[in-house]
Design a protein around this motif. Structure first.
Motif, PDB file in Angstrom:
ATOM      1  N   PHE A   1       0.869  -1.186   0.000  1.00 32.33           N
ATOM      2  CA  PHE A   1       0.000   0.000   0.000  1.00 32.33           C
ATOM      3  C   PHE A   1       0.900   1.228   0.000  1.00 32.33           C
ATOM      4  O   PHE A   1       1.931   1.254   0.683  1.00 32.33           O
ATOM      5  CB  PHE A   1      -0.875  -0.007   1.254  1.00 32.33           C
ATOM      6  N   SER A   2       0.523   2.242  -0.755  1.00 34.37           N
ATOM      7  CA  SER A   2       1.349   3.456  -0.832  1.00 34.37           C
ATOM      8  C   SER A   2       0.568   4.715  -0.493  1.00 34.37           C
ATOM      9  O   SER A   2      -0.480   4.996  -1.088  1.00 34.37           O
ATOM     10  CB  SER A   2       1.918   3.586  -2.246  1.00 34.37           C
ATOM     11  N   TYR A   3       1.095   5.482   0.470  1.00 35.35           N
ATOM     12  CA  TYR A   3       0.584   6.809   0.826  1.00 35.35           C
ATOM     13  C   TYR A   3       1.591   7.838   0.329  1.00 35.35           C
ATOM     14  O   TYR A   3       2.793   7.567   0.288  1.00 35.35           O
ATOM     15  CB  TYR A   3       0.488   6.969   2.344  1.00 35.35           C
TER      16      TYR A   3
ATOM     17  N   GLY B   1       6.657  10.179  -1.769  1.00 40.54           N
ATOM     18  CA  GLY B   1       6.699  10.125  -3.228  1.00 40.54           C
ATOM     19  C   GLY B   1       7.718   9.114  -3.730  1.00 40.54           C
ATOM     20  O   GLY B   1       8.578   8.661  -2.984  1.00 40.54           O
ATOM     21  N   PHE B   2       7.570   8.770  -5.025  1.00 40.75           N
ATOM     22  CA  PHE B   2       8.503   7.816  -5.647  1.00 40.75           C
ATOM     23  C   PHE B   2       9.663   8.542  -6.316  1.00 40.75           C
ATOM     24  O   PHE B   2      10.678   7.936  -6.640  1.00 40.75           O
ATOM     25  CB  PHE B   2       7.765   6.989  -6.713  1.00 40.75           C
ATOM     26  N   GLY B   3       9.463   9.863  -6.567  1.00 39.67           N
ATOM     27  CA  GLY B   3      10.486  10.607  -7.321  1.00 39.67           C
ATOM     28  C   GLY B   3      10.105  10.676  -8.781  1.00 39.67           C
ATOM     29  O   GLY B   3      10.866  10.305  -9.676  1.00 39.67           O
TER      30      GLY B   3
ATOM     31  N   ALA C   1     -16.359  22.989  -3.178  1.00 37.55           N
ATOM     32  CA  ALA C   1     -15.826  21.618  -3.049  1.00 37.55           C
ATOM     33  C   ALA C   1     -15.355  21.125  -4.416  1.00 37.55           C
ATOM     34  O   ALA C   1     -15.669  21.705  -5.456  1.00 37.55           O
ATOM     35  CB  ALA C   1     -16.908  20.691  -2.500  1.00 37.55           C
ATOM     36  N   LYS C   2     -14.597  20.029  -4.369  1.00 35.59           N
ATOM     37  CA  LYS C   2     -14.193  19.341  -5.601  1.00 35.59           C
ATOM     38  C   LYS C   2     -15.228  18.260  -5.865  1.00 35.59           C
ATOM     39  O   LYS C   2     -15.738  17.654  -4.918  1.00 35.59           O
ATOM     40  CB  LYS C   2     -12.836  18.656  -5.407  1.00 35.59           C
ATOM     41  N   ASN C   3     -15.482  17.978  -7.116  1.00 38.16           N
ATOM     42  CA  ASN C   3     -16.426  16.906  -7.407  1.00 38.16           C
ATOM     43  C   ASN C   3     -15.704  15.569  -7.247  1.00 38.16           C
ATOM     44  O   ASN C   3     -15.405  14.860  -8.203  1.00 38.16           O
ATOM     45  CB  ASN C   3     -17.019  17.032  -8.822  1.00 38.16           C
TER      46      ASN C   3
END
Ligand code: 3Y8
Ligand code: NAP
Length: 250
Positions: free
Chosen positions: A28-30, A48-50, A194-196
């Motif tokens: 899992f990646s945050y 991040g992965f870069g 808000a964002k949809n």
């Protein structure tokens, strides 16, 4: 099989449970955006992965065979990088995407193409605005400082906010209608931005706005690459060839 699950949403958390239940070899990646993200039932990496190159190198190094992009519809950078890195490394990719919210009859919703356009959709005379867009884009509203802004953030903000009149609520969703009704009434909110985002985790404020007859300004989601899109966990599990788990429901 070894699955990389790009997370950070309610759907990603449900996806993690399904993969864990099916004992699928997954990580899992945050992004590491918040101080204490919700723990997941999978081995978890944070940060991040870069960029595309970093992600492509990660996919090779970790022998990832499938990527599930279960990030947020507005996490366009991650989704675009995932598409590019998976194309480069010929790694199968699927995006788990929830449908956008649809207005119901009687709703006073204004749809604008981008988050930047929501500012112009606010009135000029002073209003009381629930800015339900998190922390990263608050600065956009500095061009309309006359409004009182209610901000709901995941973590206590560090340093000054870019707006003169604010009230801050610290809360990590998912949210419920009773909570959001009380919030809108306690802060005498006149407009919601808000964002949809879609999904149930952030929908309560729209239901509360509907009950109070409040106007909502919604930013459309950015266009994302890739045609392999699943609307639910079961479709992703079937894509992985784990249909039997999907039938059990998660
Ligand atoms: C770090 C992980 C789960 C996931 C829960 C969903 C629901 C609650 C609603 C409002 C809107 C907002 C915001 C929101 C919601 C869920 C989901 C969702 C909106 C966490 C989380 C991470 C983030 C990042 C954070 C952003 C911010 C956006 C707050 C964890 C809690 C506004 C999006 O402080 C910051 O920098 C926050 C940044 C990206 C948008 C922004 O630009 O500020 N999400 N949210 C993930 C990572 O590090 O990879 O901390 O536990 C996850 C969730 N937030 O497992 O149940 O699925 O949508 N998140 C929006 O929709 O507009 C709040 O207040 O009504
Ligand atoms: P973004 O702008 O799309 O991505 C910016 C950079 O953050 C990416 O290029 C990547 O860095 C890193 N990143 C993003 N998501 C990542 C993940 N899951 N794992 C590892 N790295 C990740 O991202 P964002 O909109 O800030 O969203 C960040 C996180 O919050 C995501 O997990 C997303 O699901 C969650 N979230 C976002 C929103 C939202 O409104 N945007 C709402 C709810 C949840 P590198 O280039 O270095 O790899």
């Amino acid at each position: 099989m070894r699955v990389l699950l790009l997370g950070g949403t309610s759907e990603a958390s449900q996806m993690a449970k399904a993969l864990s239940q099916a004992a699928v070899n997954s990580v899992f990646s945050y992004a590491g955006r918040t101080n204490a993200p919700v723990p997941q039932p999978l081995p978890t990496r944070v940060g991040g992965f870069g960029g595309v190159a970093g992600l492509a190198a990660y996919l090779r190094r970790e022998a990832i065979t499938h990527v599930i992009d279960a990030t947020h519809p507005f996490a366009a950078g991650m989704s675009r990088n995932a598409y590019a890195a998976c194309t480069q490394t010929a790694t199968p990719l699927i995006r788990l995407e929830r449908p956008a919210w649809q207005a119901q009859s009687g709703d006073d919703w204004t749809f604008v193409p981008t988050l930047e356009d929501t500012v112009a959709a606010l009135p000029d005379e002073p209003a009381r605005v629930f800015l339900a867009i998190g922390k990263q884009h608050i600065g956009l509203f500095a061009t309309k400082p006359q409004h009182h802004y209610l901000l709901r953030l995941v973590d206590v903000p560090v340093g000054d906010l870019p707006l003169p009149y604010t009230a801050v609520v610290i809360a990590r969703g998912p949210f419920d209608v009773a909570q959001d009704l009380a919030l809108l009434q306690d802060h005498e909110i006149t407009h919601i931005v808000a964002k949809n985002a879609g999904g149930r985790g952030a929908e309560a404020k729209l239901t509360a706005a509907r009950q109070l007859g409040l106007p909502v300004i919604l930013a459309d989601r950015p266009a994302l690459p890739g045609q392999n899109i699943a609307a639910d966990i079961g479709a992703v599990m079937a894509w992985l060839g784990h249909d039997q788990v999907a039938l059990r429901g998660v």
